[in-house]
Every structure is written in structure tokens, then in C-alpha cells.
Design an enzyme around this catalytic site. Structure first.
Site, PDB file in Angstrom:
ATOM      1  CG  ASP A   1      40.486  52.167  43.769  1.00  0.00           C
ATOM      2  OD1 ASP A   1      40.791  53.386  43.796  1.00  0.00           O
ATOM      3  OD2 ASP A   1      40.008  51.609  42.758  1.00  0.00           O
TER       4      ASP A   1
ATOM      5  CG  ASP B   1      41.137  58.186  40.082  1.00  0.00           C
ATOM      6  OD1 ASP B   1      40.862  57.672  41.188  1.00  0.00           O
ATOM      7  OD2 ASP B   1      41.472  57.499  39.102  1.00  0.00           O
TER       8      ASP B   1
ATOM      9  CB  CYS C   1      45.872  24.673  32.949  1.00  0.00           C
ATOM     10  SG  CYS C   1      46.705  25.386  34.358  1.00  0.00           S
TER      11      CYS C   1
ATOM     12  CB  CYS D   1      47.787  25.478  37.813  1.00  0.00           C
ATOM     13  SG  CYS D   1      46.010  25.349  38.058  1.00  0.00           S
TER      14      CYS D   1
HETATM   15  N1  GUN Z   1      39.705  50.887  39.159  1.00  0.00           N
HETATM   16  C1  GUN Z   1      39.641  50.658  37.834  1.00  0.00           C
HETATM   17  N2  GUN Z   1      39.898  51.783  37.128  1.00  0.00           N
HETATM   18  C2  GUN Z   1      40.138  52.752  38.031  1.00  0.00           C
HETATM   19  C3  GUN Z   1      40.479  54.139  37.906  1.00  0.00           C
HETATM   20  O1  GUN Z   1      40.605  54.698  36.821  1.00  0.00           O
HETATM   21  N3  GUN Z   1      40.680  54.826  39.078  1.00  0.00           N
HETATM   22  C4  GUN Z   1      40.549  54.221  40.307  1.00  0.00           C
HETATM   23  N4  GUN Z   1      40.789  54.945  41.409  1.00  0.00           N
HETATM   24  N5  GUN Z   1      40.210  52.920  40.440  1.00  0.00           N
HETATM   25  C5  GUN Z   1      40.019  52.205  39.307  1.00  0.00           C
HETATM   26 ZN    ZN Z   2      45.082  25.490  35.983  1.00  0.00          ZN
END
Ligand code: GUN
Ligand code: ZN
Length: 574
Positions: A93, A128, A275, A277
Site C-alpha cells: 500500500d 489514492d 472456538c 482453533c
Molecule cells: N487502506 C484502507 N483503505 C484504503 C484506501 O481507500 N486506499 C488505500 N490505498 N489504502 C487503504
Molecule cells: Zn480460536
């Protein structure tokens, strides 16, 4: 290196799909979730993610790496795969999330794109701008303009672009963004929805995802950015989301919150551990007594187990064709989820177009939403083709010709007030049933194609109609799972003659003809034209450009999907 993305559908139900996604020659199955790794604070090791959770795709943050002087040099030198010690698909990201949280970031779109190219991200993001829900429209518009400009700068990036679609809660802006991004990018990310999710605004979430889906080609891989809680997976997947990312498993663990597929609990308020797990069965209530850092790790593991478990459950439901049932159950975990389900019904016409016309699973009536399921829309349209004097009320479908009560969905519809099948009079002659079934499947007039001297043979085991003969020639068989008619050559020729082009047809490229004659599947890229009234799972006539009948087959996708997809099977040839 030119980034490569191939995506094809393997199974589908409602708007959901199980897909095969290939990025840079690495193959993963969707829908799936990318666990988010914070490079500064690894809660579960990548080795463990890979070994114990079968993680094949993960996400990390390029902005954090760029801004950390020590890490930056190392990751630039080694590349992101060696740096993390992970050879699966790595998504990064761009800092947009930090932008949303802190209001600004210390990088530019060009710099962060360039950095992701240099570290070798398989999937990367441009910068963005996630608008807040309900922000002033003028502001959302301005932020969208800038986002689209930045998207333009990422068009030729050396990674698969995870292209953010923004627009806040304004559906006209979402539509505009989706059209632009959907045209230019293969991987479309529904962005700016973290706040919506946090506030449990599931009907708004449905509006946003559905608006995006309706305005991008169906072959685009859809990522729900920042959606990491299993409570919404079935809803988002039913609408056609393919990818999720979760920092939530770790963030929740930090706050000692315990995820379940129906909601979140505070660990210290639990009297039982609901749970089994590996984590929960190892510790049970002693989980609460663990030292804080150890506890956070174990909780993160549990959260991730629950997350992947729900994904598997959903994939199984898609495969079995009973995702509606799972939705009906899951969406009763919270009133806002129920309103999300109600909102989804607003898009049932769109979903009905891509859903299957017949199914191997029974139709269970599980609540008000069952009256508006995709099947109802498709069935009501088809019923107009069939006239009958003998009608039977089969809720929630209404009056259905008695001749059709042995086919899907009528044969397998179970409502609280369902009559036992024994109550249905068996007075209808088989030939009348078969003719009505022909009309239902293929159209008005198709019933006449079964001549008076047709002989209908039944299964000795089940007593159900199985084969239709004429003069000792098998002209059709009847599928056991749904009593659907599968025409053989002779009947196919009659259908071809009776129904003019393009009805019932899939037109294929000359190049593919020899393969189809050989019984090979028809791939999407060879389909030139298709009857838009067909539905996924319909029996179709495969013809060449001169309308010569080549073979028959079963439609594996919806016409809309076939038009949009380049990869994957369109028709399974008989
Ligand atoms: N992480 C959570 N929401 C977003 C988003 O709208 N754009 C980007 N690039 N990362 C995110
Ligand atoms: Zn669990």
C-alpha cells in the site's frame, strides 16, 4: 517486466465467484484475504503465516518502508520478497491509509510508485485519497479528481495496480470513479470504506460495492480495501468481491478483542471460549491468563484462524450453490447486517443476470429475503413462457404449472409451510411434463419439438424421468440433480431450426471450431456473440459465424461475464 494478471472463474453463486488469479506466474484462489504485515511490528511471523495458515498473498506498507531510513536501504537492496522472506504474491500500500488517518503524508504519488517498482511489489498502489464517509460533496469530488489524476500516473507502473475507487458515500461519484478506473485497471479496489465498516453501516457498504460492481467489467478483480472482519465476508463476496486485506486480526488482538464469524467479543468478558482453533483448544480459558505480549500473539492467531475458516465456509457454500442460505444465517448476527442484506435485494435484478438458472442445492426459505432471491426473478421470467391449466401454489414462487414441479427449483424448494411431495397429484402425463420443461428451458414453442411418439424412460431406482427416445434414438437425457433436459443432436437441430438467430446460441470464432467439434470446452475469448437471455447453467447451441450448429453445451458463466472475460471456460461442450 510487464506485470501480468490472469483471472478466471471456476465456480459461482449469486454474484460470488471462486476465481483463479495468477499474478507474475504465482497462482492463488480467490476470494481470499491478504494478511497485513506491519514491517515495524511483526505479530505473527511470515514463516508461520505461510506454514500454518497457507498464506499465499500478503500485504505490507511501502510508505512505512520508504520513510524508515534503515529499512529503506535494505529493502531497496534485497527487494521486497527477500526482505520479507516470502516468495508468494506481495501487495504493497502507498500511504493512503496514513493520509486518511493523519491528513497528510511525506511523499508524492510519483515517488511512492517508483519506490514500489524498485522494491519489486507484485501488486502496488498509487496514492489514492480515501474520502471520509459523508464528507462535503465538493470535498469528495475534489479528492476524487486528484485520485483519478494519480491513477493516470500509475497506468504504466511495473506492478499490478491495486487501483483505488473513491467517492465517499456519493454513489454518483463512485459510479464515475468505477467507470474510469474499471476501464484502465484489472484490479479495482473499493476504497474509503474502513469508516463505514467501523460504524457498522452495512447498507451503505452494499450500495458502494454494488455501484462499483455495476460499473466495471465483470472480469476485474475486486478488492475491498481494509475490510478484514469475517462478519461481512459473505455479504461482500455475494456481491462479487474477490480480495480482502486484514490488519484487523492484529489490531483487534492488540485491544484484546476476540473475533468470531458473527461479531467481536472482549476477551476478558468471555466466560467460555467459543472456538476450537489450535489456539483456543490449547489454552481454553487459560488464554486469558497469558502474559500480555504472548496473549496478543495468540489472539492474533485465533483471529486469523476465524478469518480463514469463514472464507473456507463461504467457498464451500459457493461450490455447493447455497450461498443464499449462508447469507440468511450470517446477516442475522446484527440488525445492521440484516439491513445490509435488505439493501442487497435492491440489486437482485443485476445479480439475477449473473446468477445460475439451476442449482444443485435445495432452495430453503429462511426469511423475508428468500422471497426476493435471484432465483425468483429468473423463475418468474421463465414461467411466462409456459402456459398450463394446472397450477400449484409453491411459495415463494407463486403459481407454478404442475408439469414443472419436478424441476429445479420447485422440486427442491422447502418452506416452513411446504407440502410433502406426496400431496402433489401425479395425474400429469410425462409427455406433457417434458413439453412444459422444454418451454421453460428454451422458450415458447420448444414443447412442440417433442413428438407424440416420444418414449420417456424412467430410472428404475428413483422412478424419475431420465431419457427421451424417438424411434429408438435418444434425443435427450434428463439430469438427475435438477431434472433439467439435456438435448442430444437430433433435438438440438430442432431447437436450432425452431428458434432464430441469436436465440439459444453461443457464436464462436472459426479458429475454435475444430476444438469444439473435438468436444473441448469453449473459452471466453472465442465467443463472438451470445443470446443475452441465456443464463449460467443453461443448455446452449454452439454455432459458427454462419449459424451452422456445431455442438451443444452447458453455459458455465453468464452472458455478461462471457462478454467481459478473456480467460476461462464459457461453455462445457457435451
Ligand atoms: N487502506 C484502507 N483503505 C484504503 C484506501 O481507500 N486506499 C488505500 N490505498 N489504502 C487503504
Ligand atoms: Zn480460536
Amino acid at each position: 517486466m510487464i506485470p501480468e494478471l490472469n483471472f478466471e472463474i471456476r465456480e459461482k453463486d449469486i454474484g460470488a465467484r471462486i476465481g483463479r488469479l495468477e499474478i507474475n506466474c504465482k497462482r492463488i484462489e480467490t476470494p481470499t484475504i491478504m494478511p497485513v504485515i506491519n514491517p515495524l511490528k511483526e505479530i505473527i511471523s511470515i514463516e508461520e503465516l505461510h506454514k500454518d495458515f497457507n498464506v499465499e498473498i500478503l500485504m505490507t506498507n511501502a510508505y512505512i518502508l520508504l520513510k524508515n531510513e534503515n529499512l529503506r536501504e535494505t529493502v531497496l537492496k534485497k527487494g521486497i520478497h527477500k526482505f520479507l522472506g516470502f516468495d508468494g504474491v506481495i501487495a504493497t500500500d502507498s500511504g493512503s491509509f496514513q493520509l486518511m488517518q493523519y491528513g497528510n503524508v511525506l511523499t508524492t504519488n510519483k515517488e511512492i510508485i517508483d519506490f514500489q517498482e524498485r522494491i519489486g511489489s507484485d501488486i502496488g498502489s498509487f496514492l489514492d485519497i480515501p474520502s471520509l464517509p459523508d464528507t462535503y460533496k465538493a470535498r469528495a469530488e475534489e479528492q476524487l479528481e486528484l485520485t483519478l489524476k494519480r491513477a493516470e500516473e500509475a497506468k504504466y507502473a511495473k506492478f499490478v495496480v491495486n487501483a483505488g475507487i473513491q467517492g465517499s458515500t456519493y454513489l454518483d461519484l463512485r459510479k464515475k470513479a468505477a467507470r474510469k478506473i474499471g476501464k484502465d485497471f484489472q484490479l479495482c479496489a473499493v476504497g474509503g470504506i474502513v469508516g463505514i465498516m467501523e460504524d457498522y453501516r452495512f447498507s451503505d457498504l452494499v450500495d458502494i460495492i454494488a455501484t462499483v460492481k455495476k460499473n466495471i467489467p465483470l472480469d476485474r478483480v475486486v478488492h475491498a480495501f481494509g475490510l478484514g472482519h469475517p462478519v461481512v465476508f459473505s455479504l461482500a463476496i455475494a456481491l462479487g468481491c474477490d480480495l480482502f486485506d486484514s490488519a484487523a486480526y492484529a489490531l483487534y488482538a492488540n485491544e484484546l478483542r476476540y473475533m468470531t464469524e458473527t461479531g467481536t467479543k472482549k476477551l476478558n468478558e468471555l466466560k467460555y471460549i467459543p472456538c476450537n482453533c489450535p489456539v483456543c483448544s490449547k489454552y481454553d480459558l487459560e488464554l486469558k491468563e497469558l502474559e500480555k505480549n504472548e496473549l496478543i500473539k495468540e489472539l492474533a492467531r485465533h483471529n486469523l484462524y476465524v478469518t480463514f475458516e469463514e472464507l473456507k465456509r463461504i467457498k464451500e457454500a459457493i461450490y455447493e450453490g447455497n450461498l443464499w442460505n449462508l447469507l440468511s444465517i450470517r446477516m442475522r448476527s446484527h440488525p445492521n447486517l440484516l439491513s445490509g442484506l435488505e439493501r442487497l435485494l435492491k440489486y437482485n435484478k443485476y445479480l439475477a443476470e449473473i446468477d445460475k438458472i439451476t442449482n444443485k442445492s435445495a432452495f430453503y426459505y429462511l426469511g423475508r429475503e428468500s422471497k426476493h432471491r435471484t432465483e425468483i426473478i429468473n423463475v418468474k421470467r421463465r414461467l411466462k413462457r409456459v402456459s398450463s391449466n394446472n397450477l400449484l401454489n409453491i411459495p415463494p414462487f407463486g403459481f407454478v404449472p404442475l408439469e414443472l414441479t419436478e424441476i429445479y427449483p420447485f422440486i427442491s424448494t422447502i418452506t416452513p409451510e411446504s407440502k410433502k411431495r406426496d400431496d402433489i397429484p401425479h395425474s400429469i402425463p410425462d409427455i406433457k411434463k417434458v413439453r412444459a420443461m422444454m418451454e421453460y428451458q428454451f422458450g415458447r414453442g420448444a414443447g412442440e419439438l417433442i413428438s407424440d411418439n416420444a418414449i420417456i424412460k424412467k430410472s428404475r431406482k428413483t422412478g424419475r424421468m431420465r431419457w427421451i427416445y424417438e424411434d429408438n434414438e435418444l434425443i435427450a437425457s434428463i439430469r438427475a440433480s435438477d431434472n433439467w433436459i439435456l438435448p442430444k443432436e437430433k433435438l438440438a437441430k430442432r431447437l436450432h431450426k425452431r428458434f432464430p438467430y441469436p436465440m439459444l446460441r453461443v457464436v464462436i470464432d472459426e479458429e475454435a471450431v475444430p476444438f469444439i467439434m473435438d468436444g473441448k470446452s469453449v473459452f471466453c475469448k472465442f465467443v463472438l456473440d451470445i443470446d443475452k437471455n441465456l443464463r449460467c447453467m443453461d443448455e446452449v447451441l454452439i454455432v459458427d459465424v454462419n449459424d451452422n450448429l456445431i455442438r451443444t453445451g452447458t453455459l458455465y458463466l453468464s452472458p455478461r461475464e462471457i462478454v467481459n472475460f478473456r480467460y476461462g471456460v464459457a461453455v462445457r461442450v457435451r
